[in-house]
Design a protein around this motif. Sequence first.
Motif, PDB file in Angstrom:
ATOM      1  N   ASP A   1     -23.531 -22.601 -23.569  1.00 46.01           N
ATOM      2  CA  ASP A   1     -22.366 -21.858 -23.077  1.00 46.01           C
ATOM      3  C   ASP A   1     -22.345 -21.949 -21.554  1.00 46.01           C
ATOM      4  O   ASP A   1     -23.279 -21.508 -20.888  1.00 46.01           O
ATOM      5  CB  ASP A   1     -22.448 -20.398 -23.517  1.00 46.01           C
ATOM      6  CG  ASP A   1     -21.179 -19.616 -23.198  1.00 46.01           C
ATOM      7  OD1 ASP A   1     -20.646 -19.770 -22.080  1.00 46.01           O
ATOM      8  OD2 ASP A   1     -20.719 -18.851 -24.054  1.00 46.01           O
TER       9      ASP A   1
ATOM     10  N   HIS B   1     -30.071 -22.693 -27.708  1.00 48.21           N
ATOM     11  CA  HIS B   1     -30.825 -23.435 -28.711  1.00 48.21           C
ATOM     12  C   HIS B   1     -32.253 -23.662 -28.208  1.00 48.21           C
ATOM     13  O   HIS B   1     -32.460 -24.376 -27.216  1.00 48.21           O
ATOM     14  CB  HIS B   1     -30.165 -24.788 -28.990  1.00 48.21           C
ATOM     15  CG  HIS B   1     -28.711 -24.678 -29.329  1.00 48.21           C
ATOM     16  ND1 HIS B   1     -28.257 -24.206 -30.545  1.00 48.21           N
ATOM     17  CD2 HIS B   1     -27.600 -24.975 -28.602  1.00 48.21           C
ATOM     18  CE1 HIS B   1     -26.933 -24.230 -30.562  1.00 48.21           C
ATOM     19  NE2 HIS B   1     -26.507 -24.680 -29.392  1.00 48.21           N
TER      20      HIS B   1
ATOM     21  N   GLU C   1     -25.397 -16.884 -29.232  1.00 47.24           N
ATOM     22  CA  GLU C   1     -25.511 -17.822 -30.347  1.00 47.24           C
ATOM     23  C   GLU C   1     -25.551 -19.284 -29.899  1.00 47.24           C
ATOM     24  O   GLU C   1     -25.860 -20.158 -30.709  1.00 47.24           O
ATOM     25  CB  GLU C   1     -24.317 -17.633 -31.303  1.00 47.24           C
ATOM     26  CG  GLU C   1     -24.200 -16.242 -31.896  1.00 47.24           C
ATOM     27  CD  GLU C   1     -25.291 -15.942 -32.901  1.00 47.24           C
ATOM     28  OE1 GLU C   1     -25.591 -16.835 -33.717  1.00 47.24           O
ATOM     29  OE2 GLU C   1     -25.837 -14.825 -32.871  1.00 47.24           O
ATOM     30  N   GLN C   2     -25.248 -19.560 -28.647  1.00 47.37           N
ATOM     31  CA  GLN C   2     -25.235 -20.940 -28.186  1.00 47.37           C
ATOM     32  C   GLN C   2     -26.457 -21.303 -27.348  1.00 47.37           C
ATOM     33  O   GLN C   2     -26.442 -22.303 -26.625  1.00 47.37           O
ATOM     34  CB  GLN C   2     -23.953 -21.217 -27.395  1.00 47.37           C
ATOM     35  CG  GLN C   2     -22.688 -21.134 -28.244  1.00 47.37           C
ATOM     36  CD  GLN C   2     -21.465 -21.587 -27.476  1.00 47.37           C
ATOM     37  OE1 GLN C   2     -21.386 -22.711 -26.966  1.00 47.37           O
ATOM     38  NE2 GLN C   2     -20.487 -20.701 -27.372  1.00 47.37           N
TER      39      GLN C   2
END
Length: 214
Positions: free
Chosen positions: A168, A138, A135-136
């Motif tokens: 991350d 981008h 999720e980190q």
Amino acid sequence: MLDLPGHPVIDKTALVGGCLRLPVRIDAQRLAAEVAVLPATLWGSTGGRVGVHRNAEALFLRGYAPAQGALPIEDREPLAMLPYAREIIEQLIPAPPQRCLLARLPGGVSIDPHIDRAPYFAKTLRLHFPIESHEQVHMIAGELTYLMRPGEVWVLNNSAPHAVWNADPDRSRTHMICDFLPTPALLALMTSGERDLGQHNAAVDRHFATHATG
């Protein structure tokens, strides 16, 4: 090969926008399992890519990095070790594959905003197949940020500014990235794709504003 004579330039702004998600999926775990058993000796370099791409490891499955010159677009030895990858690029996507590589971005690392400018890029469609991500990670296209999840298939407008930030520090991100010549079947898939998935992300904007100045 730095150009594809006889093929037209693609209006990616009209066809793609920034990024679009295709209505197809891959088995990311199956592909990750194939990649995991590749000999470690194949990794550890940029695969000949230069400039902003020097922050990522790369392993070419088809073709060579443009910086290596006008070399043929042909299968490379690692592709023979990845039968599912071959199935994806030769059967799942209804278009002729061109360059294809595995790109691994270490934790905490960015690829700065850039445009892929060679004529070759203006005539091909770039697809991203997330294999390992989180999720980190981008992906930035234009002024929007996109989250590409394992198993999804995305088209990226690499003829406009784009970048990526793995925020991350402890987890890497691995994508299979392949270019394809446009065909009616691939364009039809794109017509059914999702385009409105990008968001403005102030933290990402701050990161690249700071990163670019020092």
